[in-house]
Write a protein that holds these residues in place. Structure first.
Motif, PDB file in Angstrom:
ATOM      1  N   HIS A  84       0.839  -1.204   0.000  1.00  0.00           N
ATOM      2  CA  HIS A  84       0.000   0.000   0.000  1.00  0.00           C
ATOM      3  C   HIS A  84       0.871   1.251   0.000  1.00  0.00           C
ATOM      4  N   ALA A 131       2.257   1.718  -3.552  1.00  0.00           N
ATOM      5  CA  ALA A 131       1.219   2.205  -4.473  1.00  0.00           C
ATOM      6  C   ALA A 131       0.906   3.669  -4.228  1.00  0.00           C
ATOM      7  N   ALA A 132       0.826   4.051  -2.952  1.00  0.00           N
ATOM      8  CA  ALA A 132       0.521   5.450  -2.633  1.00  0.00           C
ATOM      9  C   ALA A 132       1.640   6.379  -3.097  1.00  0.00           C
ATOM     10  N   ARG A 142       3.758   5.911  -5.512  1.00  0.00           N
ATOM     11  CA  ARG A 142       3.729   5.987  -6.980  1.00  0.00           C
ATOM     12  C   ARG A 142       2.602   6.897  -7.458  1.00  0.00           C
ATOM     13  N   SER A 143       1.456   6.832  -6.788  1.00  0.00           N
ATOM     14  CA  SER A 143       0.341   7.696  -7.177  1.00  0.00           C
ATOM     15  C   SER A 143       0.658   9.160  -6.935  1.00  0.00           C
ATOM     16  N   MET A 144       1.627   9.422  -6.046  1.00  0.00           N
ATOM     17  CA  MET A 144       2.049  10.780  -5.742  1.00  0.00           C
ATOM     18  C   MET A 144       3.182  11.245  -6.674  1.00  0.00           C
ATOM     19  N   GLY A 145       3.573  10.381  -7.614  1.00  0.00           N
ATOM     20  CA  GLY A 145       4.572  10.762  -8.592  1.00  0.00           C
ATOM     21  C   GLY A 145       5.984  10.324  -8.297  1.00  0.00           C
ATOM     22  N   GLU A 182       9.110   7.583  -7.886  1.00  0.00           N
ATOM     23  CA  GLU A 182       9.591   6.317  -8.454  1.00  0.00           C
ATOM     24  C   GLU A 182       9.989   5.408  -7.294  1.00  0.00           C
ATOM     25  N   ASP A 186      -7.961   2.391  -0.758  1.00  0.00           N
ATOM     26  CA  ASP A 186      -8.097   2.222  -2.205  1.00  0.00           C
ATOM     27  C   ASP A 186      -8.064   0.748  -2.598  1.00  0.00           C
ATOM     28  N   THR A 203      -5.658   7.590   5.144  1.00  0.00           N
ATOM     29  CA  THR A 203      -5.142   6.726   4.085  1.00  0.00           C
ATOM     30  C   THR A 203      -3.615   6.801   4.048  1.00  0.00           C
ATOM     31  N   LYS A 206      -1.933   7.628   1.500  1.00  0.00           N
ATOM     32  CA  LYS A 206      -1.581   8.858   0.789  1.00  0.00           C
ATOM     33  C   LYS A 206      -1.597  10.058   1.741  1.00  0.00           C
ATOM     34  N   SER A 265       2.009  11.867   2.501  1.00  0.00           N
ATOM     35  CA  SER A 265       2.144  13.287   2.164  1.00  0.00           C
ATOM     36  C   SER A 265       2.804  14.036   3.320  1.00  0.00           C
TER      37      SER A 265
END
Length: 387
Positions: free
Chosen positions: A15, A18-19, A21-24, A26, A132, A373, A375, A379
């Protein structure tokens, strides 16, 4: 940013990846099995070959590994660790002060102990839920039939034949009886962990004769801390979970998901261990009541299990932990019990009030989805670590 995540069979690490990566970011997700988390020439060699000159901005792990910190310091790479175990003895390693460290601790009392002791590399951060991913699990009639129950519990029973506390069986009868009394008392108290402060120098001296714990040249953890948090707290949790599961299963349809010995519970439906990523969400979604019984050495924090339950849309009934009160409202987002009798009363009540129970589960899910979450949390981590 380029992040190297090292997996130590940590629940939730996928998780995290994935989070990020979703934030940009690598993310490279890899694994390494440590024989020694403080000094490891094998890992030093691994780090140099895999990470040191590959342009990574940070290394990420669940929990803190001194040998990783030492290597990140050597190669000037940020080391982000998110603690989700308590106790976590590595927090008392001398490497905790390395300037490369960004150590995020889910248990506020542990964080404050270190922060107030002058450690500047630690931060408080609760755990998170992979909402998610959980949202992708659809409950069909067949799934519901397989996993439904009045009450479910997912977790360890800490009833291994050779548990740590059993090493103290050879203590003098008076000393052993005194320790047993402390454990029985602690099993009835919620919200306050007192075992360490009641271990007198005389008691510790007796315990040292049976299970020596000499000073660690790599850290500052004391024998009192280790005996209370690693030996005795696990025994307290074993007793508490045994007593509660026994009483619940005698009255209600209860499913138990564990790898431990369940033969002592003739009325429970023993389901074996559950796969965290592929099966656990179905358990939480299909059970009327999902139980959380926190390991006693978690002083104030919200365990991952509790957030996972709410993140799946399940109804959470948990023991009191002070940090729940900072983020959730009892009777609105979750239910909290404060004693054995109160737990049984809560089960009876919520099994007979379906609409109220389902409304609470829905509220808990919405709050976790909005504020808790991976994310959300990552953050905060990235802001603090300037990633």
């Amino acid at each position: 940013m380029k992040i190297y995540a090292i997996n130590q069979k940590s629940y939730g690490i996928e998780h995290v990846a994935a989070a990020l990566r979703s934030m940009g970011h690598e993310v490279t997700l890899d694994s390494f099995v440590f024989d020694d988390t403080r000094i490891s020439p094998e890992f030093d060699n691994y780090f140099e070959k895999k990470i040191a000159d590959k342009g990574y901005d940070a290394v990420f792990t669940f929990n803190f590994f001194p040998v990783i910190s030492a290597n990140c310091k050597k190669y000037n790479i940020k080391y982000i660790s998110w603690i989700y175990d308590n106790p976590h003895i590595n927090l008392y390693s001398y490497t905790i002060i390395n300037p490369c460290n960004y150590i995020f601790i889910f248990d506020k009392e542990t964080y404050l102990e270190l922060k107030n002791g002058g450690i500047t590399t630690v931060y408080y951060l609760p755990l998170a839920a992979g909402v998610d991913a959980f949202d992708k699990f659809t409950v069909t009639p067949e799934i519901m039939q397989k996993y439904q129950s009045d009450v479910s519990f997912v977790g360890s029973l800490y009833n291994e034949k050779h548990c740590l506390y059993s090493h103290f069986n050879s203590l003098p009868p008076y000393t052993k009886g005194y320790l047993d009394g402390l454990i029985q008392a602690q099993s009835k108290i919620y919200g306050y962990f007192f075992l360490k402060e009641l271990l007198t120098p005389e008691l510790v001296a007796e315990m040292q004769k049976v299970v020596p714990y000499p000073p660690n040249k790599e850290g500052i953890e004391t024998a009192e801390y280790v005996y209370a948090h690693c030996f005795m707290a696990r025994k307290v949790t074993e007793i508490e979970r045994h007593d509660l599961i026994k009483k619940i299963s005698e009255k209600y349809n209860m499913k138990l998901y564990t790898s431990g010995d369940t033969s002592v519970f003739p009325h429970v439906n023993s389901m074996g261990p559950v796969d965290y990523y592929n099966t656990m969400p179905y358990v939480f979604k299909c059970s009327k009541i999902n139980l959380n019984i926190t390991l006693k050495s978690i002083l104030s924090g919200m365990p991952l299990r509790a957030l996972d339950i709410m993140g799946c849309g399940g109804f959470l009934l948990t023991n009191f932990q002070s940090e729940f009160m900072d983020y959730f409202t009892p009777g609105e987002d979750l239910a909290i019990y404060e004693s054995e009798s109160h737990l049984l009363e809560q089960i009876e009540y919520y099994l007979n009030h379906d609409d109220e129970r389902m409304a609470i589960a829905k509220n808990g899910y919405k709050k976790v989805k909005q504020f808790h979450t991976f994310k959300n949390r990552l953050s905060e981590i990235c802001d603090i670590a300037n990633l």
